[in-house]
Design an enzyme around this catalytic site. Sequence first.
Site, PDB file in Angstrom:
ATOM      1  N   ALA A 211       2.928   6.445   5.067  1.00 34.99           N
ATOM      2  CA  ALA A 211       2.068   6.311   6.244  1.00 34.99           C
ATOM      3  C   ALA A 211       2.318   7.444   7.234  1.00 34.99           C
ATOM      4  CB  ALA A 211       2.299   4.959   6.910  1.00 34.99           C
TER       5      ALA A 211
ATOM      6  N   PHE B 172       0.840  -1.194   0.000  1.00 37.96           N
ATOM      7  CA  PHE B 172       0.000   0.000   0.000  1.00 37.96           C
ATOM      8  C   PHE B 172       0.877   1.247   0.000  1.00 37.96           C
ATOM      9  CE2 PHE B 172      -2.422  -3.472   1.710  1.00 37.96           C
ATOM     10  CZ  PHE B 172      -3.664  -3.328   1.120  1.00 37.96           C
TER      11      PHE B 172
ATOM     12  N   VAL C  41       2.398  -1.701   4.496  1.00 39.14           N
ATOM     13  CA  VAL C  41       2.093  -0.281   4.348  1.00 39.14           C
ATOM     14  C   VAL C  41       3.414   0.484   4.291  1.00 39.14           C
ATOM     15  CG1 VAL C  41       0.970   1.680   5.457  1.00 39.14           C
ATOM     16  CG2 VAL C  41      -0.029  -0.601   5.668  1.00 39.14           C
ATOM     17  N   CYS C  42       3.578   1.325   3.295  1.00 31.06           N
ATOM     18  CA  CYS C  42       4.826   2.084   3.147  1.00 31.06           C
ATOM     19  C   CYS C  42       4.995   3.066   4.304  1.00 31.06           C
ATOM     20  CB  CYS C  42       4.823   2.858   1.841  1.00 31.06           C
ATOM     21  SG  CYS C  42       6.176   4.043   1.728  1.00 31.06           S
ATOM     22  N   VAL C  43       6.134   2.986   4.984  1.00 30.25           N
ATOM     23  CA  VAL C  43       6.338   3.791   6.190  1.00 30.25           C
ATOM     24  C   VAL C  43       6.350   5.286   5.893  1.00 30.25           C
ATOM     25  CG1 VAL C  43       8.869   3.495   6.111  1.00 30.25           C
ATOM     26  CG2 VAL C  43       7.778   4.154   8.232  1.00 30.25           C
TER      27      VAL C  43
END
Lengths: 121, 119, 98, 111
Positions: free
Chosen positions: B82, B39, B77-79
């Site tokens: 995010a 994501f 989830v891409c840090v």
Amino acid sequence: MSDVKKFMFVNRKAPYGTIYALESLEVVLITAAFDQDVSLMFTDDGVFQLKKGQQTKGIETKNFSPTYRALEGYDIEKLYVDRESLQERGLTEDDLLVDVTVLSRAEVGALMDEQDVILSF
Amino acid sequence: MKFGIVVNEGPYQHQASDSAYLFAKAAIEAGHEVWRIFFYHDGVNNASKLTEPPQDDRNIVNRWTKLAEEHKVDLVVCVAAALRRGIREENLATGFRISGLGQLVEAGTKCDRLVTFGD
Amino acid sequence: MLHIINRSPLADKALENCLNTATGGDILLIEDAVYAATTGNAFEARLRAAMGKFKINVLRPDLEARGMADRLVDGANPVDYAGFVALAVANKTCQSWL
Amino acid sequence: MASIEVNGKSYETDEEGYLVDLNEWNPEVANFLAQSENIEMTDQHWEVINFLREYFEEYQIAPAVRVLTKAIGKKLGPEKGTSEYLYGLFPYGPGKQACKIAGLPKPTGCI
């Protein structure tokens, strides 16, 4: 990493109107750090990402266009631009802030066929 | 066959999350493995457990959680994306984990096919 | 290669660029791109002309959702999500023209 | 939000000690951040810090360690363009420590 694949990043969006161009650039840098075979394709409004003279002070946003000039240091040297997209937008190679290879649509298509992974943002 | 999927848009705003989910489900039903779903951009909002759709709407976040639980799909989830959008460990729905863009590159190298959904 | 398009050709140049650039193979129209494969739209002739070079597939659930299932152009191949997966399997790479 | 105090002025930092406003960076702040990392700043350290700041100014990103190493070798001589040399100066990694001292954005930990 043992498995090297040919990654192509297809950029079709102009900068600043949306975040895609900036975040695409981040993936490009990481992909290079993973020692993959990376190429970038700029087509349609994506060619605007490379326009010289971007000044972002007035929109209080980071100007990330200088980062395209850092790509060479990451051994990313395959930057391609679709000729027709440039012409449609009244641009020439001289308007771009990095050295690129300008290709015809047929050449772009052939190059896409050679890729293992194509990412577009 | 091993699939990787990329989701670039948030739920409810754009159809991308629905298309990606239905594709993932169909791939699993056809006997394939969905190895990882990554994501990125506004797609990180798919991972918010604070999401509360009206009762007559589909629950996109719960759907992902169920997919992860039943089929061991790795939801990443891409840090960086995010952090920009206020998605953190404390509001992460079950089945998701936060990690770096390297996980996307890895999905590209390890999967037989990578399919992107976005705008 | 499987070319996936998700926007109407009347709103975005993705499909047109794809038709002019790609060397052939499968195209799958999903989401708002399904309008491209319906009769009477301004892009219909362009799409028909490309049918020799490309196989045009259309995601049927998206077509039905938009009330356009009865207007699919001849020669376009409607597929469900299982068909989408099969197309992704049959092609070595998938490119989403975002 | 945490903060540090240098010469009577307060600077906001995040929980890992990175400056929140990069425009506030100055050499005194750098010395302070170095001390908190147990690094005694020498001319060799400053060479790397100054290089990082110039690199960031020019390209708007913090270089990956591999790229930094290569570029330092080119600019300051091959004997300095090695990870041994850079890790010698910044034991916890030039990416992490030197970027913090140089007032560059925190690497987003993307790998």
